[in-house]
Design an enzyme around this catalytic site. Structure first.
Site, PDB file in Angstrom:
ATOM      1  N   LYS A 136       0.854  -1.193   0.000  1.00  0.00           N
ATOM      2  CA  LYS A 136       0.000   0.000   0.000  1.00  0.00           C
ATOM      3  C   LYS A 136       0.880   1.230   0.000  1.00  0.00           C
ATOM      4  O   LYS A 136       1.635   1.477   0.944  1.00  0.00           O
ATOM      5  CB  LYS A 136      -0.899  -0.032   1.231  1.00  0.00           C
ATOM      6  CG  LYS A 136      -1.779   1.197   1.382  1.00  0.00           C
ATOM      7  CD  LYS A 136      -2.750   1.046   2.535  1.00  0.00           C
ATOM      8  CE  LYS A 136      -3.554   2.303   2.736  1.00  0.00           C
ATOM      9  NZ  LYS A 136      -4.491   2.182   3.860  1.00  0.00           N
ATOM     10  N   LYS A 150      -2.200  -1.594  -3.836  1.00  0.00           N
ATOM     11  CA  LYS A 150      -3.065  -0.421  -3.784  1.00  0.00           C
ATOM     12  C   LYS A 150      -2.243   0.855  -3.877  1.00  0.00           C
ATOM     13  O   LYS A 150      -1.234   0.942  -3.179  1.00  0.00           O
ATOM     14  CB  LYS A 150      -3.819  -0.477  -2.455  1.00  0.00           C
ATOM     15  CG  LYS A 150      -4.659   0.721  -2.139  1.00  0.00           C
ATOM     16  CD  LYS A 150      -5.301   0.548  -0.802  1.00  0.00           C
ATOM     17  CE  LYS A 150      -5.985   1.851  -0.476  1.00  0.00           C
ATOM     18  NZ  LYS A 150      -6.328   1.965   0.896  1.00  0.00           N
TER      19      LYS A 150
HETATM   20  C1  PBG Z   1      -7.568   3.249   5.883  1.00  0.00           C
HETATM   21  C2  PBG Z   1      -7.796   3.092   4.404  1.00  0.00           C
HETATM   22  C3  PBG Z   1      -7.613   4.039   3.386  1.00  0.00           C
HETATM   23  C4  PBG Z   1      -8.074   3.436   2.199  1.00  0.00           C
HETATM   24  C5  PBG Z   1      -8.499   2.155   2.521  1.00  0.00           C
HETATM   25  N1  PBG Z   1      -8.317   1.955   3.880  1.00  0.00           N
HETATM   26  C6  PBG Z   1      -7.108   5.430   3.449  1.00  0.00           C
HETATM   27  C7  PBG Z   1      -5.737   5.716   3.839  1.00  0.00           C
HETATM   28  O1  PBG Z   1      -4.906   4.821   4.063  1.00  0.00           O
HETATM   29  O2  PBG Z   1      -5.455   6.897   3.974  1.00  0.00           O
HETATM   30  C8  PBG Z   1      -8.119   4.090   0.843  1.00  0.00           C
HETATM   31  C9  PBG Z   1      -9.191   3.586  -0.093  1.00  0.00           C
HETATM   32  C10 PBG Z   1      -9.520   4.459  -1.253  1.00  0.00           C
HETATM   33  O3  PBG Z   1      -8.922   5.537  -1.487  1.00  0.00           O
HETATM   34  O4  PBG Z   1     -10.434   4.099  -2.001  1.00  0.00           O
HETATM   35  N2  PBG Z   1      -6.266   3.011   6.294  1.00  0.00           N
END
Ligand code: PBG
Ligand code: ZN
Length: 327
Positions: free
Chosen positions: A198, A251
């Protein structure tokens, strides 16, 4: 022989093109995200994500019924505190057995049983008053205390009956901590989809509005990954595989297609790609102005993600793509 080579013969008609296509995407490969609200029959459109809503449990059950009828079998759920003022320094409402998310898991399972795959995002950021994904000490995110809380959240979801937990915090060691915590309670059937790779991406902007989970100060660069790196992605994926993840996730998806490809060739686990909020919002905004053909652009993006090697696609476009027969 001096004849012209004619690849166009294989593209002569739609039926011939379909016959020769190398890849197809099925509704069963989609995971659709849903955002929860505490108020049972609430339905609020998310301003930065037109066509997507925050839902109370009564409305969520209706929406999931539609998803299932369309052939979309898996949902990714995001919770929040019951009230904005319930956010706290340690985010304790995240592991409350009577929290909104835990209640939704129980209702979904009571209504749909194993016809639906319930996956829950496991994180602290929507529950902490500072908006970070872990605990804070001296303006720093501390790792080992935080993953104990992350495992407690996962356990509360598992006890409510979730199929798969998806930790999204990007702290070290959380997959192992969750796996041992669940196994100790005889919850060995609950799976872990790890947000393994991520990146610290600007494409999460609309999501943070939807989930009310922006960090109040600073950013997430000490825990989410550096967008310049590939080898680091392989390292993260390998660690989570060793720690016991059942499914890996990359992601965002579109700006990281090379990473999807690299991780899919390095790991034999099923691979999910998360087509995130900012990727969705950009297309919606351009389509609203008539600058892009939404159906064709979404089709192109979804096939790009599948071509790169994702087995599963988490996408806010899933419903539109199936309903509209865009694929
Ligand atoms: C929470 C989380 C996030 C997303 C999924 N879980 C935001 C972040 O890490 O700031 C992003 C999902 C999206 O943008 O569609 N940790
Ligand atoms: Zn988080």
């Amino acid at each position: 022989m001096n004849i012209i080579k004619r690849p166009r013969r294989n593209r002569r008609s739609k039926a011939i093109r379909d016959l020769n296509s190398e890849l197809s995407i099925s509704s069963k490969q989609f995971i659709i995200p849903h955002f929860l609200l505490a108020k049972k029959n609430a339905k609020e459109e998310i301003i930065s994500m037109p066509g997507r809503y925050r839902l109370g449990i009564d409305k969520l059950l209706k929406e999931v019924d539609i998803d299932l009828k369309l052939g979309i079998k898996a949902i990714l759920l995001f919770g929040q505190t019951k009230d904005a003022k319930d956010k706290s320094r340690d985010g304790r409402q995240a592991w409350d057995p009577n929290g909104t998310l835990q209640g939704a898991i129980r209702s979904l399972k009571a209504n749909f049983g194993d016809d639906v795959v319930v996956i829950t995002d496991v994180c602290l950021c929507a529950y902490t008053d500072h908006g970070h994904c872990g605990f804070i000490q001296n303006e720093k995110i501390v790792n080992d205390k935080s993953i104990e809380a992350i495992a407690k959240i996962a356990l509360s979801h598992a006890e409510a009956g979730v199929d798969i937990v998806a930790p999204s915090d990007m702290l070290d060691g959380r997959v192992k901590k969750i796996r041992t915590t669940l196994d100790k309670e005889d919850l060995e059937d609950v799976g872990i989809m790890s947000y393994a790779v991520k990146y610290a991406s600007a494409y999460y902007g609309p999501f943070r509005e939807a989930a009310d989970s922006s960090p109040v100060w600073g950013d997430r660069q000490t825990y989410q990954m550096d967008i310049r790196n590939t080898k680091e992605a392989i390292r993260e994926a390998k660690i989570d595989e060793e720690e016991g993840a059942d499914i890996l996730m990359v992601k965002p998806a579109l700006a990281f297609l090379d990473i999807i490809k690299a991780v899919s060739s390095e790991s034999s686990l099923p691979l999910s790609a998360y087509n995130v909020s900012g990727e969705y919002a950009s297309i919606k905004a351009a389509a609203e102005r008539g600058w892009l053909n939404e159906a064709l652009v979404v089709r192109e993006n979804l096939y790009a993600i599948a071509r790169a090697g994702a087995n599963q696609i988490i996408s806010y476009h899933a419903r539109d793509a199936i309903e509209g027969r865009w694929l």
